[in-house]
Each structure stands twice: as C-alpha cells, then as structure tokens.
Design an enzyme around this catalytic site. Structure first.
Site, PDB file in Angstrom:
ATOM      1  N   ASP A 178      -4.455  -0.831  -2.028  1.00 36.71           N
ATOM      2  CA  ASP A 178      -5.783  -0.644  -1.445  1.00 36.71           C
ATOM      3  C   ASP A 178      -6.658  -0.015  -2.531  1.00 36.71           C
ATOM      4  O   ASP A 178      -6.255   0.977  -3.157  1.00 36.71           O
ATOM      5  CB  ASP A 178      -5.636   0.298  -0.235  1.00 36.71           C
ATOM      6  CG  ASP A 178      -6.554  -0.040   0.919  1.00 36.71           C
ATOM      7  OD1 ASP A 178      -6.935  -1.215   1.091  1.00 36.71           O
ATOM      8  OD2 ASP A 178      -6.890   0.904   1.681  1.00 36.71           O
ATOM      9  N   HIS A 233     -10.632   0.810  -3.098  1.00 34.96           N
ATOM     10  CA  HIS A 233     -11.982   0.783  -2.528  1.00 34.96           C
ATOM     11  C   HIS A 233     -13.037   1.361  -3.461  1.00 34.96           C
ATOM     12  O   HIS A 233     -12.761   2.284  -4.222  1.00 34.96           O
ATOM     13  CB  HIS A 233     -12.029   1.585  -1.226  1.00 34.96           C
ATOM     14  CG  HIS A 233     -11.201   1.011  -0.118  1.00 34.96           C
ATOM     15  ND1 HIS A 233     -11.288  -0.311   0.264  1.00 34.96           N
ATOM     16  CD2 HIS A 233     -10.292   1.574   0.713  1.00 34.96           C
ATOM     17  CE1 HIS A 233     -10.463  -0.524   1.290  1.00 34.96           C
ATOM     18  NE2 HIS A 233      -9.832   0.590   1.568  1.00 34.96           N
ATOM     19  N   ASP A 292       0.794  -1.248   0.000  1.00 34.31           N
ATOM     20  CA  ASP A 292       0.000   0.000   0.000  1.00 34.31           C
ATOM     21  C   ASP A 292       0.822   1.292   0.000  1.00 34.31           C
ATOM     22  O   ASP A 292       0.501   2.244   0.734  1.00 34.31           O
ATOM     23  CB  ASP A 292      -0.968   0.018   1.196  1.00 34.31           C
ATOM     24  CG  ASP A 292      -2.019  -1.083   1.140  1.00 34.31           C
ATOM     25  OD1 ASP A 292      -1.912  -1.980   0.283  1.00 34.31           O
ATOM     26  OD2 ASP A 292      -2.943  -1.059   1.963  1.00 34.31           O
ATOM     27  N   LYS A 294      -6.882  -4.975  -3.432  1.00 34.62           N
ATOM     28  CA  LYS A 294      -7.667  -5.527  -2.334  1.00 34.62           C
ATOM     29  C   LYS A 294      -8.595  -4.464  -1.783  1.00 34.62           C
ATOM     30  O   LYS A 294      -8.337  -3.266  -1.949  1.00 34.62           O
ATOM     31  CB  LYS A 294      -6.735  -6.028  -1.229  1.00 34.62           C
ATOM     32  CG  LYS A 294      -5.894  -4.922  -0.622  1.00 34.62           C
ATOM     33  CD  LYS A 294      -4.872  -5.455   0.351  1.00 34.62           C
ATOM     34  CE  LYS A 294      -4.004  -4.371   0.935  1.00 34.62           C
ATOM     35  NZ  LYS A 294      -4.702  -3.341   1.721  1.00 34.62           N
ATOM     36  N   CYS A 339      -2.190  -2.827   7.513  1.00 37.78           N
ATOM     37  CA  CYS A 339      -2.070  -3.691   6.330  1.00 37.78           C
ATOM     38  C   CYS A 339      -0.779  -4.514   6.322  1.00 37.78           C
ATOM     39  O   CYS A 339      -0.781  -5.662   5.877  1.00 37.78           O
ATOM     40  CB  CYS A 339      -2.238  -2.860   5.063  1.00 37.78           C
ATOM     41  SG  CYS A 339      -3.937  -2.203   4.954  1.00 37.78           S
TER      42      CYS A 339
END
Ligand SMILES: [Zn+2]
Length: 212
Positions: A53, A55, A15, A113, A158
């Site tokens: 990351d 989202h 990340d 993810k 993370c």
C-alpha cells in the site's frame, strides 16, 4: 482440501507493512503473529510476490482529507462507497515499509498500489474505480504463474479484494486464512468470506498444505 506446492505457484503476501502491524497507524490486531509463519512458508515457494500500500500524503482514503469525517466512517465517492482510514502507508515513510526484511529479500516483485491521489486500491489487480489496472494480471500470465496463494493483511479488505480479482482473472486462487488477519469493521469479515466464496476463491488453513 489438501494441496501440494508446485513450481508454477505464486505466494502473494498482501500489505505486510509497518503501519498495519501493532504500533502502526492502522494496526490490524495480531498482525504481527503471521509474519514469522509467512516467512517460513515463503521458503517453500519458488515465486514470492508482495503488494505494498503506497499512498500520497493527502490520499482520498484518509479521513484527514475530508474535513469533519472520522476514521472508519463510510462516504460515497465517484466510484462507490469508501471506508475512511487513519493516515497510513504514506509513500516513502517508515510506516509504508515492508515489515519483513526476509520477505523483501525473497520477493521477485513488489507491486505498489494506491498511489493515485483520488482512488483507493485494496486490490493488487485494479483500483477501487474497478477500471484502472495495476498490470499484475499481465505479469502473472507472462510468467506462467497459474495458481495464487494469498496471505497477509487485512483479510476483509486488501486480501479479499485481491483474491476476488485474482479469481475473476482466471487464476486458481487460494487464501490461506490463518495467515491473514482481519480489521472486521461493521461486519466486514463475514461479508468478505461470503464474497470470496461466491467468487470461487478457496479458503484453506496452512495445515492443508502438504509438506512436499
Ligand atoms: Zn490504504
């Protein structure tokens, strides 16, 4: 502990994204200080993998998705406690981009993810429901990568969850702690260190890597 770097090792950079660096929407203090050292270290590994990351715009981990809630509050979801975060790393936005073009160029895999609206995913291996797998363990096994060196952001979330799941999957797992930075909310860094130790994750400093 002194370690050489082998051809079947993988460096996993967790990340390292615009929103997690100073100026970003969920900035980790000093996060920018580890970028150049990770880039330099990556040149010593044959295998470099990134997590990202990624989202949805109204992701369940965002405080803004829960009326009346503030960032850094903890709520209980179906799958357990969830820290609520400022909106961050929304798919396709500048904040979600990998902050290092050099690492992006070198990466063999960029594992996204957290793209399921209703489940967070700190770990690169499985989502926060502890059931939904990302496929990373299978990828690593098929490629014969046995030992994982983990760096990036943030140490206590993370990096921590990815490292614990790596060890649980049978990989020798080494977190290079001075190439991570922590958020450290409500004692999260101390408990992350304890949990990693219990999981059999090795925590080392960069200086313990032998120059081959
Ligand atoms: Zn996130």
């Amino acid at each position: 502990m002194e370690l050489d770097i082998r051809a079947d090792d993988a460096l996993i950079v967790v990340d390292l994204q615009v929103d997690f660096l100073p100026g970003g929407r969920l900035a980790v203090a000093d996060g920018d200080s580890i970028v150049a050292p990770i880039e330099a270290l990556a040149d010593r590994y044959a295998n470099v993998l990134l997590t990202q990351d990624w989202h949805t715009p109204h992701h369940i981990s965002f405080a803004s998705s829960h009326p009346g809630r503030q960032p850094f509050e903890v709520i209980n979801l179906d799958y357990g406690p969830q820290v609520l975060w400022p909106d961050h790393c929304v798919m396709g936005t500048r904040g979600a981009e990998i902050a290092s073009p050099a690492l992006l160029a070198k990466a063999q895999l960029v594992l996204r993810k957290g793209y399921n609206d209703s489940v967070d995913s700190y770990s690169g291996f499985r989502e926060a429901d502890r059931k939904t797998l990302t496929g990373l363990a299978g990828y690593l096994r098929e490629r014969g990568l046995k030992r994982l060196f983990i760096t990036g952001l943030a140490t206590d979330f993370c990096v921590n969850w990815t490292a614990q799941d790596a060890a649980a999957n049978g990989f020798e797992t080494i977190v290079i702690e001075d190439l991570t930075c922590a958020i450290d909310t409500n004692g999260s860094l101390a408990s992350a260190r304890g949990d990693m130790d219990k999981a059999g994750v090795h925590r080392i400093s960069q200086a313990e890597l032998l120059v081959g």
